[in-house]
Write an enzyme that holds these catalytic residues in place. Structure first.
Site, PDB file in Angstrom:
ATOM      1  N   THR A 286       0.827  -1.214   0.000  1.00 55.02           N
ATOM      2  CA  THR A 286       0.000   0.000   0.000  1.00 55.02           C
ATOM      3  C   THR A 286       0.857   1.258   0.000  1.00 55.02           C
ATOM      4  OG1 THR A 286      -1.678  -1.185   1.244  1.00 55.02           O
ATOM      5  CG2 THR A 286      -1.832   1.208   1.219  1.00 55.02           C
ATOM      6  N   SER A 292      -5.823   1.547  -2.074  1.00 56.47           N
ATOM      7  CA  SER A 292      -6.313   0.282  -2.613  1.00 56.47           C
ATOM      8  C   SER A 292      -5.991   0.087  -4.092  1.00 56.47           C
ATOM      9  CB  SER A 292      -7.838   0.178  -2.420  1.00 56.47           C
ATOM     10  OG  SER A 292      -8.170   0.210  -1.049  1.00 56.47           O
ATOM     11  N   GLY A 325       2.957  -3.142   8.472  1.00 58.79           N
ATOM     12  CA  GLY A 325       3.137  -3.870   9.722  1.00 58.79           C
ATOM     13  C   GLY A 325       4.478  -4.583   9.760  1.00 58.79           C
ATOM     14  N   ARG A 457     -26.529  -8.794  36.060  1.00 55.09           N
ATOM     15  CA  ARG A 457     -26.837  -7.403  36.409  1.00 55.09           C
ATOM     16  C   ARG A 457     -28.345  -7.197  36.450  1.00 55.09           C
ATOM     17  NH1 ARG A 457     -27.539  -2.679  38.084  1.00 55.09           N
ATOM     18  NH2 ARG A 457     -26.490  -0.854  37.211  1.00 55.09           N
ATOM     19  N   GLY A 541     -22.230   2.120  31.598  1.00 52.60           N
ATOM     20  CA  GLY A 541     -20.969   2.722  32.027  1.00 52.60           C
ATOM     21  C   GLY A 541     -19.886   1.691  32.279  1.00 52.60           C
ATOM     22  N   THR A 562     -10.947  -1.786   6.965  1.00 52.74           N
ATOM     23  CA  THR A 562     -10.233  -1.105   5.873  1.00 52.74           C
ATOM     24  C   THR A 562      -8.891  -1.716   5.520  1.00 52.74           C
ATOM     25  OG1 THR A 562      -9.447   0.535   7.489  1.00 52.74           O
ATOM     26  CG2 THR A 562     -11.337   1.141   6.151  1.00 52.74           C
ATOM     27  N   GLU A 564      -6.537  -5.226   4.400  1.00 50.56           N
ATOM     28  CA  GLU A 564      -6.787  -6.345   3.480  1.00 50.56           C
ATOM     29  C   GLU A 564      -7.887  -5.958   2.489  1.00 50.56           C
ATOM     30  OE1 GLU A 564      -5.285  -9.143   2.889  1.00 50.56           O
ATOM     31  OE2 GLU A 564      -3.823  -8.987   4.492  1.00 50.56           O
ATOM     32  N   ASP A 566     -10.299  -2.151   1.588  1.00 55.87           N
ATOM     33  CA  ASP A 566     -11.394  -1.373   2.143  1.00 55.87           C
ATOM     34  C   ASP A 566     -12.707  -2.089   1.837  1.00 55.87           C
ATOM     35  OD1 ASP A 566     -13.641   0.711   1.430  1.00 55.87           O
ATOM     36  OD2 ASP A 566     -12.355   1.670   2.919  1.00 55.87           O
TER      37      ASP A 566
END
Length: 768
Positions: A286, A292, A325, A457, A541, A562, A564, A566
């Protein structure tokens, strides 16, 4: 030479003293890094062991050489047979068992009664940690009390887990055991350097287990098993997504590009090193300026016959590769560039380009910048890379599909440049097979946390005297979570199917598999993003607290939509693939012929719109999988015909095919989604039919919930086209409510069936 299995008398006292510990360490088929370290360290301190003992123990503590099934069973027979002779009080101590066995065969019994030997063995047993209850039961005849209190079971969790684990049940169990090892349990790391270093160490540990090379040929230390690789990738998603991506870049993208695009000489020279992580690498495709649009990359690789070298060059700053990466840890990169030979551009090709020397210093002409902190995945060392007239030898061209001779003669077995380009990219489709599986793991973890919380809960009640109501007993809360659980099961089935198709692919099927992979990657990762957001909100929360994991799950998986490819771009490719099963490229003349083909073959089935189907609100009809499949097929075919006619009208009116596609883009995306949703439903139904009969009825309810929820979500389209009536739309909504209420009874079992190791569930609100 005797072939009889060894007996207790065939082992030395020193080996027998340790055999119970060795047995339980291997009981889960994995010898984890912590177990290796503990065993080898403690054993080296035992003065009672001979040199032969130490050599044998060293062999038995190699994580890549597990004992054979026959040897392991022989150990169990020896140990359980002797354990039966022990007094009841000693039957819960591995150290006591080992000592008694050593004394029974030793001519120097006093050695095995010394306190220091006994204490050393007890320390070793304690250092190995807790042993599974079933492992103790296989050795000691007295039953132990259950470690977990029994609860009412509505659905067999083990059968669910077995169903989802297929076809790699044993491998999944080994990975679960490995990830439960203390070396993988590290607290929150906020500094990106510390986090990256930790992820690198984890990746090395996976390589030592043989997992890095598992998809490579046996000659390069692997098992030639891409299915096992994608399974490991998926399981890592339960642990840490930075580790998942690091693992994928090193062994899947970098190593995978060498395997798929290189020839035998590249395999023999590099793959074994890559699999062991002795050679760290990255995948530089890329570019900043093109994203792309791989075909228009601007990095060049110009061949120079005089030196027999390629010159790799980034012509300007935006031509640098972006978001790579492993860029900070790598010594080499697979670089995609415009290949220029004798002044002629032959299109995009891949070359291996060294980045750093053995001292990890950047080589001349190479510039690498850290991308810095990101929204998530900060354990991955993403960077930007530029090349300034970097020279690499001719042999570094990955030449499976194209070769350059010493004199600069270019040749390829694929003459058509466009077909050659797509063939090269098609070999790398494995990433789109693996990524959605890890994304689904993140969604499953979020669903487990949210569902466990909703099952304990309480909020509000009938009055001050009445107990408050469980969150999951509110229909609105059921609506939030239960369709997502159903969809996660559906996607699991579809992604398993995709992986099977990819593993057993035939060259003639590749375009179909590429289309399917692009669509499922998009559909599934969009689901992950939506599911995690809904789960976070469903926990209020508490879900916003970092400790409850949604912050990392959401941040780390967000990029999956997005990378491998988009998702929106990929879904356009899916639509084009559905419009053309036979054309490799689109041009104006070819498009007209294509539209004639589509219009002639896709006619709305009248049977799908008969009055009974249109108006029926009977629950049996609404839950009938035939109705669901008909609805999904009708939508897909109607959209396909509509898009084709729109395109034909625009092109016949004088518009070029590119502009026509742009104007129909939203329709194309709708078609792609309809196609993928139909495939997911079909594969979910197929998968359910193969499950254990005891769980099939519940899985069928999930399929009904998935299908009806999808129809309800898209009810506007079904109403507009007249496939359903207004009354039927209302009936579908009511039926979804009923299904949610029915599934709520066993919702907890469904998420436990995901098989996420308890030690990997760190959220306090999800603790039992």
């Amino acid at each position: 030479m005797s072939t009889n299995p060894p007996s207790i008398g065939d082992y030395s006292p020193g080996i027998l003293s340790l055999l119970p510990m060795i047995y339980v360490a291997w009981a889960d088929q994995v010898l984890s890094p912590s177990e290796v370290r503990v065993l080898q360290h403690k054993v080296s301190q035992l003065a009672s062991l001979t040199a032969d003992d130490l050599e044998l123990i060293q062999k038995w503590t190699n994580p890549q050489s597990p004992p054979s099934r026959e040897l392991f069973q022989n150990w169990r027979i020896i140990l359980s047979g002797y354990a039966a002779q022990l007094p009841t009080a000693q039957r819960i101590s591995l150290a006591a068992l080992g000592l008694e066995m050593a004394k029974s065969v030793s001519g120097q019994a006093t050695t095995w009664t010394e306190k220091n030997v006994k204490s050393s063995l007890e320390e070793l047993e304690e250092a190995l940690g807790l042993v599974r209850e079933e492992t103790y039961k296989s050795l000691f005849p007295e039953p132990l009390p259950s470690l977990v209190p029994e609860e009412p079971i509505h659905l067999d969790i083990q059968k669910l887990r077995k169903h989802l684990d297929a076809p790699h049940e044993d491998l999944r169990e080994r990975v679960r055991s490995l990830l439960s090892d203390p070396v993988f349990q590290v607290g929150i790391l906020r500094d990106k350097k510390d986090y990256r270093d930790q992820v690198l160490q984890w990746t090395k540990l996976l390589a030592k287990q043989g997992y890095g090379a598992i998809s490579y040929p046996e000659a390069q230390g692997g098992k030639d098993d891409i299915g096992a690789y994608t399974t490991i990738f998926e399981m890592l998603g339960f642990h840490d997504l930075s580790l998942t991506i690091k693992f994928g870049v090193q062994f899947g993208l970098f190593g995978g590009s060498i395997l798929a695009l290189g020839s035998r000489k590249h395999h023999e020279k590099y793959l074994a090193q890559v699999g062991k992580l002795d050679l760290a690498g990255c995948f530089a495709m890329t570019e900043t300026g093109h994203g792309s649009n791989v075909r228009q990359l601007e990095t060049t690789a110009i061949y120079e016959p005089e030196t027999k070298e390629f010159i790799i060059h980034s012509p300007h700053r935006n031509a640098g590769t972006e978001y790579i990466g492993n860029a900070l840890h790598s010594r080499m990169a697979t670089v995609f560039a415009q290949l220029i030979v004798r002044g002629e551009n032959q299109g995009i090709h891949a070359l291996l380009v060294p980045l750093r020397n053995e001292n990890h210093q950047l080589l001349p002409g190479v510039t690498v910048e850290d991308n810095g902190y990101k929204l998530g995945l900060n354990g991955v060392d993403n960077g930007r890379i530029w090349f300034n007239q970097v020279r690499v030898p001719r042999e570094n061209l990955l030449d499976r599909f194209a070769q350059v001779d010493e004199d600069g003669t270019y040749q390829s077995p694929i003459e058509n440049p466009s077909k050659r380009f797509f063939t090269m990219l098609g070999t790398l489709v494995g990433g789109r097979v693996a990524v959605p599986r890890a994304g689904l793991s993140a969604a499953k973890k979020g669903l487990l946390v949210a569902t466990r919380y909703a099952l304990k809960r309480r909020q509000f009640g009938k009055d001050f005297k009445s107990p408050e109501t469980l969150l999951l007993d509110y229909p609105s809360h059921q609506r939030r979570l239960l369709p997502l659980i159903a969809k996660s099961y559906a996607l699991d089935a579809a992604l398993t199917y995709l992986t099977h198709r990819f593993v057993h692919r035939d060259e003639s099927e590749m375009r179909e598999i590429e289309t399917l992979a692009a669509g499922l990657k998009s559909y599934s990762t969009w689901f992950t993003t939506k599911a995690l957001q809904e789960c976070r909100e469903a926990c209020g929360g508490k879900g916003y607290l970092w400790e409850n994991e949604f912050a990392d799950l959401k941040a780390d998986s967000d990029i999956f939509t997005t990378f491998e490819g988009d998702n929106t771009v990929l879904m356009q490719l899916v639509a084009r693939g559905r419009l053309s099963a036979f054309q490799n490229e689109f041009n104006e003349d070819g498009m007209v012929g294509l539209l004639r083909y589509v219009s002639a073959r896709f006619i709305t089935p009248g049977a799908l719109q008969n009055s009974l189907s249109f108006a029926s609100t009977n629950p049996e009809h609404l839950r009938d999988p035939k109705f669901h499949v008909n609805a999904f097929e009708y939508r897909e075919q109607r959209l396909l015909m509509g898009v084709a006619e729109r395109l034909r009208g625009k092109i016949k009116g004088g518009m070029d095919s590119y502009k026509a596609f742009l104007e129909c883009q939203t329709h194309l995306l709708k078609l792609a989604e309809a196609y993928i949703e139909r495939v997911v439903l079909e594969k979910f139904l197929d998968s359910n039919a193969q499950a254990d009969p005891e769980i099939v009825p519940k899985l069928e309810q999930l399929a009904q919930l998935y299908a009806l929820n999808a129809i309800e979500t898209d009810k506007g389209w079904f109403l507009e086209t007249g496939f359903i009536s207004a009354d039927k739309s209302k009936a579908i909504r009511r039926e979804v409510d009923r299904l949610c209420a029915e599934v709520r009874v066993f919702a907890g079992n469904l998420v436990e069936g995901f098989g996420i190791p308890e030690v990997l569930i760190k959220a306090p609100i999800a603790k039992h």
